[in-house]
Design an enzyme around this catalytic site. Structure first.
Site, PDB file in Angstrom:
ATOM      1  N   LYS A 284     -13.823  -7.257  18.107  1.00  0.00           N
ATOM      2  CA  LYS A 284     -14.088  -7.933  16.824  1.00  0.00           C
ATOM      3  C   LYS A 284     -14.421  -9.395  17.099  1.00  0.00           C
ATOM      4  O   LYS A 284     -13.636 -10.118  17.716  1.00  0.00           O
ATOM      5  CB  LYS A 284     -12.861  -7.836  15.914  1.00  0.00           C
ATOM      6  CG  LYS A 284     -12.960  -8.671  14.631  1.00  0.00           C
ATOM      7  CD  LYS A 284     -11.727  -8.514  13.733  1.00  0.00           C
ATOM      8  CE  LYS A 284     -11.769  -9.474  12.541  1.00  0.00           C
ATOM      9  NZ  LYS A 284     -10.563  -9.390  11.682  1.00  0.00           N
ATOM     10  N   ASP A 289     -12.623 -16.677  10.023  1.00  0.00           N
ATOM     11  CA  ASP A 289     -12.329 -15.792   8.896  1.00  0.00           C
ATOM     12  C   ASP A 289     -11.645 -16.574   7.776  1.00  0.00           C
ATOM     13  O   ASP A 289     -10.428 -16.751   7.782  1.00  0.00           O
ATOM     14  CB  ASP A 289     -11.424 -14.636   9.365  1.00  0.00           C
ATOM     15  CG  ASP A 289     -11.088 -13.674   8.228  1.00  0.00           C
ATOM     16  OD1 ASP A 289     -11.717 -13.770   7.152  1.00  0.00           O
ATOM     17  OD2 ASP A 289     -10.200 -12.816   8.441  1.00  0.00           O
ATOM     18  N   LYS A 296      -8.628 -16.920   1.742  1.00  0.00           N
ATOM     19  CA  LYS A 296      -7.265 -17.033   2.261  1.00  0.00           C
ATOM     20  C   LYS A 296      -6.625 -18.319   1.758  1.00  0.00           C
ATOM     21  O   LYS A 296      -7.325 -19.285   1.466  1.00  0.00           O
ATOM     22  CB  LYS A 296      -7.294 -17.078   3.797  1.00  0.00           C
ATOM     23  CG  LYS A 296      -7.600 -15.764   4.481  1.00  0.00           C
ATOM     24  CD  LYS A 296      -7.534 -15.905   5.983  1.00  0.00           C
ATOM     25  CE  LYS A 296      -7.875 -14.604   6.693  1.00  0.00           C
ATOM     26  NZ  LYS A 296      -6.903 -13.520   6.440  1.00  0.00           N
ATOM     27  N   ASP A 307     -10.072 -15.320  15.226  1.00  0.00           N
ATOM     28  CA  ASP A 307     -10.409 -13.968  14.788  1.00  0.00           C
ATOM     29  C   ASP A 307     -11.497 -13.313  15.656  1.00  0.00           C
ATOM     30  O   ASP A 307     -11.929 -12.204  15.366  1.00  0.00           O
ATOM     31  CB  ASP A 307     -10.822 -13.987  13.305  1.00  0.00           C
ATOM     32  CG  ASP A 307     -10.401 -12.729  12.563  1.00  0.00           C
ATOM     33  OD1 ASP A 307      -9.538 -11.993  13.081  1.00  0.00           O
ATOM     34  OD2 ASP A 307     -10.963 -12.474  11.478  1.00  0.00           O
ATOM     35  N   ASP A 366     -11.591  -9.930   2.414  1.00  0.00           N
ATOM     36  CA  ASP A 366     -10.855 -10.394   3.587  1.00  0.00           C
ATOM     37  C   ASP A 366     -10.574  -9.254   4.571  1.00  0.00           C
ATOM     38  O   ASP A 366     -10.149  -9.497   5.703  1.00  0.00           O
ATOM     39  CB  ASP A 366      -9.542 -11.055   3.143  1.00  0.00           C
ATOM     40  CG  ASP A 366      -8.938 -11.941   4.215  1.00  0.00           C
ATOM     41  OD1 ASP A 366      -9.623 -12.194   5.231  1.00  0.00           O
ATOM     42  OD2 ASP A 366      -7.789 -12.385   4.031  1.00  0.00           O
ATOM     43  N   GLU A 368     -12.535  -7.758   6.410  1.00  0.00           N
ATOM     44  CA  GLU A 368     -13.914  -7.757   6.922  1.00  0.00           C
ATOM     45  C   GLU A 368     -14.021  -7.201   8.336  1.00  0.00           C
ATOM     46  O   GLU A 368     -15.075  -6.727   8.740  1.00  0.00           O
ATOM     47  CB  GLU A 368     -14.470  -9.189   6.890  1.00  0.00           C
ATOM     48  CG  GLU A 368     -14.143 -10.062   8.113  1.00  0.00           C
ATOM     49  CD  GLU A 368     -12.650 -10.341   8.310  1.00  0.00           C
ATOM     50  OE1 GLU A 368     -11.904 -10.174   7.337  1.00  0.00           O
ATOM     51  OE2 GLU A 368     -12.238 -10.693   9.434  1.00  0.00           O
ATOM     52  N   ARG A 370     -12.826  -4.494   9.736  1.00  0.00           N
ATOM     53  CA  ARG A 370     -13.206  -3.081   9.754  1.00  0.00           C
ATOM     54  C   ARG A 370     -14.652  -2.883   9.313  1.00  0.00           C
ATOM     55  O   ARG A 370     -15.311  -1.929   9.732  1.00  0.00           O
ATOM     56  CB  ARG A 370     -12.224  -2.280   8.883  1.00  0.00           C
ATOM     57  CG  ARG A 370     -12.194  -2.704   7.449  1.00  0.00           C
ATOM     58  CD  ARG A 370     -10.940  -2.261   6.713  1.00  0.00           C
ATOM     59  NE  ARG A 370      -9.783  -3.128   6.978  1.00  0.00           N
ATOM     60  CZ  ARG A 370      -8.581  -2.963   6.432  1.00  0.00           C
ATOM     61  NH1 ARG A 370      -8.364  -1.947   5.613  1.00  0.00           N
ATOM     62  NH2 ARG A 370      -7.609  -3.800   6.705  1.00  0.00           N
TER      63      ARG A 370
HETATM   64  N1  BES Z   1      -8.224 -11.512  10.608  1.00  0.00           N
HETATM   65  C1  BES Z   1      -7.398 -11.009   9.575  1.00  0.00           C
HETATM   66  C2  BES Z   1      -6.094 -10.440  10.122  1.00  0.00           C
HETATM   67  C3  BES Z   1      -5.042 -11.443  10.492  1.00  0.00           C
HETATM   68  C4  BES Z   1      -4.366 -12.149   9.531  1.00  0.00           C
HETATM   69  C5  BES Z   1      -4.691 -11.614  11.811  1.00  0.00           C
HETATM   70  C6  BES Z   1      -3.373 -13.045   9.889  1.00  0.00           C
HETATM   71  C7  BES Z   1      -3.681 -12.483  12.173  1.00  0.00           C
HETATM   72  C8  BES Z   1      -3.034 -13.202  11.205  1.00  0.00           C
HETATM   73  C9  BES Z   1      -8.102  -9.878   8.849  1.00  0.00           C
HETATM   74  O1  BES Z   1      -9.463 -10.030   8.709  1.00  0.00           O
HETATM   75  C10 BES Z   1      -7.536  -9.864   7.470  1.00  0.00           C
HETATM   76  O2  BES Z   1      -7.720 -10.796   6.759  1.00  0.00           O
HETATM   77  N2  BES Z   1      -6.846  -8.767   7.132  1.00  0.00           N
HETATM   78  C11 BES Z   1      -6.225  -8.652   5.869  1.00  0.00           C
HETATM   79  C12 BES Z   1      -6.442  -7.252   5.390  1.00  0.00           C
HETATM   80  C13 BES Z   1      -5.995  -7.031   3.973  1.00  0.00           C
HETATM   81  C14 BES Z   1      -6.891  -7.784   3.030  1.00  0.00           C
HETATM   82  C15 BES Z   1      -6.040  -5.561   3.681  1.00  0.00           C
HETATM   83  C16 BES Z   1      -4.737  -8.947   6.043  1.00  0.00           C
HETATM   84  O3  BES Z   1      -4.160  -8.522   7.048  1.00  0.00           O
HETATM   85  O4  BES Z   1      -4.185  -9.646   5.200  1.00  0.00           O
HETATM   86 ZN    ZN Z   2     -10.400 -11.141  10.158  1.00  0.00          ZN
HETATM   87 MN    MN Z   3      -9.947 -11.207   7.002  1.00  0.00          MN
END
Ligand code: BES
Ligand code: ZN
Ligand code: MN
Length: 513
Positions: A284, A289, A296, A307, A366, A368, A370
């Protein structure tokens, strides 16, 4: 500011060698030896002690060595020895010397070496028996501890600060003293593997630590091209138009919210006959992000420059595989773009068509990762892969589940998952399995598209993997969620280089190395 994001440090200048000889006669900046607690010197330490008239025992008796495992004391210019210093490390009681204590002792010694500022070292902790640990494990872990202690990131600091902060740049020479001549070859191999792993980790860490304005999708593509040049790999970088032609509607929908052009990197290492099915590693590569329209919160948002650590780790692992000349074929795929809010960004409720033809309702912009990975997984089909492993900072839920100790691993093939678990264990870069039962798929139901891109708060790491599994039906596949392990927060904020060790072990194990 001197920033060279296109040419990260690609190899360690340290020479690692296995040596066998009379320790008293070794000319070096420092000899590192062990003490088992506060009363007992190791055999090598005893030999040195005899040669220098009991100065090491005097150090113990004088109370200079701390009680903790990893505590150190230094003897300067000991009379009767050819070396400049002897560094004594407390490795703890012999009966308690296990993997954990060996690593603790090693880390303590490395830190002290660094503070001392020596440039060449003879390391004599190899004589100690470590429970359930082979010599090559100890050798490799020592090199990894070296890489960790000496890593620094100062590309983005001005020269003034750099000069003040740290005078130690690394060792010119690291010699591992073996107990018997017969061990030299095994030790040398482990040293080489360790050296390639820390070089790969360094590349991954440098890329991770670079901020979003300096590490863009273009930077990652330039790095891949640089790697290809320096390591004899083949590289192809697909541009927006290519991606449109391929129908990567899901990846492109994320990229559309940013002014930075997206890239899709295809980097290939051919270490075996072209007829051999490759292992495909997908990373990825979200270089920042912000969450998109599902923005966020501001706190710690800077950390979302990390990210792209999945992408960085597969680049680091591929570099190591090439350096070690592993006899296998590996393809690295990196979808890379930014995830930002804008007038052209994805909106909650938008529906996009992935390259596979399956449609996706984007309920949260968010989620994104996947969305960019699913198209890369479909693209992977064309390589007729032996297996596919994707690596991603995918879910905050994984940090909640496993903390910062283990990465998450899930997949559609138990043997592949078992291989990754084993590689993580031996590399001391652990991952832990989460279930991927069919029942979790229900959470991804959408009233308007083939699936939604989120599955609610319950089992967030699993539903993210469940989403990916729908694009990985045609081959053996596993997914590593490195959200909790790729970087550290707080005062030690910085990229860890994980899971490069795990990936290198995984690749090496595939060919019995
Ligand atoms: N890059 C983030 C995941 C992440 C968040 C990694 C905090 C490390 C610390 C990912 O893109 C994301 O935002 N995932 C969301 C998914 C949710 C919206 C279903 C998450 O984990 O909050
Ligand atoms: Zn992300
Ligand atoms: Mn995200």
């Amino acid at each position: 500011m001197t920033v060279a994001p296109n040419a990260p440090s690609l190899s360690v200048a340290t020479a690692f060698s296995a040596v066998y000889g009379v320790i008293e006669k070794q000319r070096s900046g420092c000899i590192v030896v062990g003490a088992m607690g506060l009363r007992k010197l190791s055999p090598v330490a005893q030999a040195l002690d005899t040669a220098c008239g009991g100065a090491l025992i005097a150090l113990l008796k004088g109370g200079d060595l701390g009680v903790a495992v990893g505590a150190t004391a230094v003897l300067y210019r000991p009379a009767g020895l050819a070396c400049e210093r002897v560094l004594l490390v407390n490795v703890g009681k012999a009966s308690e010397l296990d993997a954990r204590n060996y690593r603790k002792a090693t880390q303590g010694a490395m830190q002290r070496l660094k503070d001392t500022g020596v440039t060449d070292v003879v390391w004599c902790l190899g004589e100690a028996e470590v429970k359930r640990c082979t010599m090559d494990w100890r050798v490799e872990q020592t090199v990894l501890a070296y890489g960790d202690a000496y890593y620094r990131f100062d590309q983005t600091k001005s020269e003034v600060t750099t000069k003040e902060s740290d005078r130690s740049v690394g060792l010119r020479s690291f010699k591992w003293q073996v107990v018997g001549r017969a061990q030299k070859e095994v030790a040398q191999k482990a040293l080489n593997r360790g050296a390639s792993i820390i070089a790969g980790m360094r590349l991954a860490r440098d890329l991770g630590n670079l901020p979003g304005n300096l590490c863009t999708p273009t930077t990652l593509a330039d790095t891949a091209m640089y790697l290809a040049e320096s390591h004899g790999l083949s590289v192809e970088v697909l541009e927006r138009m290519d991606l449109e032609r391929l129908g990567m509607g899901s990846f492109l929908s994320v990229a559309r919210g940013s002014d930075e052009p997206p890239k899709f990197i295809v980097l290939r290492y051919q270490g075996a006959d072209a007829s051999q099915r490759p292992i495909v590693l997908v990373g990825k590569g979200i270089t920042f992000d912000a969450g998109g329209i599902s923005l966020k919160p501001a706190a710690e948002m800077d950390e979302m420059k990390y990210d792209m650590c999945g992408a960085a780790s597969v680049l680091g692992a591929l570099q190591a595989a090439a350096e070690l000349a592993l006899p296998l074929n590996v393809v690295v795929l990196i979808p890379t773009c930014e995830n930002l809010p804008s007038g052209r960004a994805n909106k909650p409720g938008d529906i996009v068509a992935s390259m596979s033809g399956q449609t996706i309702e984007i309920l949260n912009t968010d989620a994104e990762g996947r969305l960019i990975l699913c198209d890369a997984l479909t693209y992977a089909e064309r390589f007729n892969p032996a297996c596919v492993v994707d690596v991603a900072t995918l879910t905050g839920a994984c940090v909640i589940a496993l903390g910062h100790v283990a990465s998450g691993v899930l997949g559609n093939d138990d043997a592949l998952v078992a291989d990754l678990l084993k590689a993580g264990e031996t590399a001391a870069d652990p991952c832990w399995k989460l279930p991927l039962f069919e029942e979790y798929q229900e959470q991804l139901k959408s009233n308007f598209a083939d699936m939604a891109n989120i599955g609610g708060r319950a089992g967030g790491t699993i539903t993210a993997a469940a989403f990916l599994s729908r694009f990985a039906k045609k081959y053996r596949w596993a997914h590593l969620d490195i959200a909790g392990t790729a970087w550290k927060s707080g005062k030690d904020k910085g990229s860890t280089g994980r899971p490069v060790p795990l990936l290198v072990h995984f690749l090496a194990n595939q060919v019995g190395r």
